[in-house]
Design an enzyme around this catalytic site. Structure first.
Site, PDB file in Angstrom:
ATOM      1  N   SER B 146       0.836  -1.198   0.000  1.00 56.80           N
ATOM      2  CA  SER B 146       0.000   0.000   0.000  1.00 56.80           C
ATOM      3  C   SER B 146       0.878   1.258   0.000  1.00 56.80           C
ATOM      4  CB  SER B 146      -0.966  -0.063   1.188  1.00 56.80           C
ATOM      5  OG  SER B 146      -1.974   0.919   1.053  1.00 56.80           O
ATOM      6  N   ASP B 222      -9.920  -5.455  -3.871  1.00 53.00           N
ATOM      7  CA  ASP B 222      -9.314  -4.476  -2.963  1.00 53.00           C
ATOM      8  C   ASP B 222     -10.313  -3.356  -2.679  1.00 53.00           C
ATOM      9  OD1 ASP B 222      -7.732  -2.241  -1.927  1.00 53.00           O
ATOM     10  OD2 ASP B 222      -5.992  -3.446  -2.476  1.00 53.00           O
ATOM     11  N   HIS B 254      -7.405  -5.838   0.537  1.00 53.00           N
ATOM     12  CA  HIS B 254      -6.223  -5.025   0.837  1.00 53.00           C
ATOM     13  C   HIS B 254      -5.474  -5.499   2.088  1.00 53.00           C
ATOM     14  CE1 HIS B 254      -4.049  -1.358  -0.213  1.00 53.00           C
ATOM     15  NE2 HIS B 254      -3.994  -1.011   1.057  1.00 53.00           N
TER      16      HIS B 254
END
Lengths: 279, 279
Positions: B146, B222, B254
């Site tokens: 991320s 996600d 995610h």
């Protein structure tokens, strides 16, 4: 039963669920990993019982078991270690009360009302799981860490027809003679040591043993080694000629760094007992 | 440098250390996994940069990377994501301030005094690590999740001679055009978007690319997919004919359940780039 979360993981699903427990009189939360094969029908189940201070989350997040369970097509159940909540008794010590259920049914006040983890783990949660999920009740195995290793060994020996195999990471082996045991048994069960014997893996090993194979790993650098009393269970297993492997792993301590290091071996061990290992 | 903990793990050592940082003006904590081979001499290093809200601990405990690093004889570094402490500015939002350093050097008040994560990650921490541990400065690779994927990609493209390979899990790909980026760049860097371009992986990919191979995994489910803007980096990589693999993984979100599911692939990918994979 309420779904807290479901996340895709190793082609399967890691879920967290909450349900009302009659045994404990509280809501209870657990983790369940279902491999991809569960979409096609019931899969074998490996129970993982956690240690002191843990919730359902610790092993679920840190033990690295899902990848091996996915490889073997096995589900993983991660129960909590005690009832919890504002109305549930607790103790300032980390090793009594919430987070320290010791996998037994308390008979002493103030614990008896809620601390019924034996019934919860051996009766109520299995019924809820087999009713709701694609799990094969005929193919179960059990493992655990520390207090959860104690729980796995004692529950397995009391249910010889239920579990194909039992393993443990650094289990509390002889709680009747340890500070990890005497304090809790006194609080939860009272002073009648006859009640204690049903929850001591070394006593149960002497008296009845286990029909399937046993695998135990404990670190030589375990900072709680004296409390575990591994030597008492080792003696009892050898004396009984129990089908078992006990490994003292050089340099490893009591942490999840130790547990995760040997998780592949344990899941593979149970897979072999459940239906022959995949290669 | 202070040792917080050291635990045996997959025949190596998982350590946590704290040191005073000149770059951030604070104490900084990081995790370091050393495989057994580090006892005999310097080993290659894989940097893992974490995402928003994370400390050094999240990936260290949840990503399951140690087993694969042990198999390949590679060290893992888990830095924190920002300076922390009572004297460090913060913001009520999860995505600004402590836990959200964005791997850049802030130039705006109140952030500029402490939020110098670019210098910390690319200069100060490497110097401290290579001085103290058996790590091979000539064999480094970098990955992240991320915000940390953003960090890995941008740092790698700015240091083409340092890293043999770069990978990312669900990276923020185009922060200049995303709510995960515009807010932070405005706060940390001000309104001059020329400064922003040095910290946008898609812009850097168009302008310079990366000499080694790139591996990116992002889940099709996600929940932050729109914020990642994966499509912009995908277009830039393809247009450049960058040596790269982008995988959209069906059903994954995610979380660290996603990261851990593909960690073996990423460590193996980096091992191949660092010195040929072990089989």
């Amino acid at each position: 039963m309420e779904t807290i979360s479901e996340n895709r993981c190793f082609d399967g699903t890691q879920g967290v669920y909450r349900h009302a427990s009659e045994a404990t009189g509280t809501d209870m939360t657990f983790g369940l990993f279902l491999p991809a094969e569960a979409e096609d029908g019931p899969v074998p189940v490996l129970w993982y019982l956690s240690g002191l201070t843990c919730t359902h989350a610790n092993a679920m997040e840190k033990a690295g078991a899902q990848q091996w369970a996915a490889e073997q097509g096995i589900a993983l159940v991660f129960p909590d270690t005690s009832p919890r909540g504002a109305g549930v008794p607790d103790d300032p010590a980390y090793d009594l009360g919430q987070g320290a259920g010791f996998y037994l049914n308390a008979v002493q006040d103030p614990w008896a009302e809620h601390f019924q983890m034996w019934s919860y783990i051996t009766e109520e949660l299995p019924q809820a799981l087999f009713h709701r999920f694609a799990l094969d009740e005929e193919r179960q195995a059990i493992t655990g860490h520390s207090m959860g290793g104690h729980g796995a060994l004692t529950i397995a020996m009391h249910h010889p027809d239920r579990f194909a195999s039992v393993s443990a990471f650094a289990p509390i082996c002889n709680p009747m003679e340890s500070d990890w045991g005497q304090k809790q048994f006194t609080a939860y069960l009272g002073s009648n040591t006859a009640l204690w014997e049903a929850h001591d893996a070394s006593v149960l090993m002497r008296e009845r043993g286990f029909a399937g194979p046993i695998l135990i790993d404990t670190g030589t650098a375990d900072q709680f080694g004296d409390l575990l009393r591994t030597e008492v269970l080792a003696e009892a297993m050898a004396a009984r000629r129990q089908h078992a492997t006990l490994r003292l792993q050089p340099g490893y301590d009591h942490s999840y760094w130790f547990v995760s290091s040997f998780m592949e071996d344990h899941v593979t061990f149970h897979a072999e007992a459940l239906y022959g290992v995949r290669t």
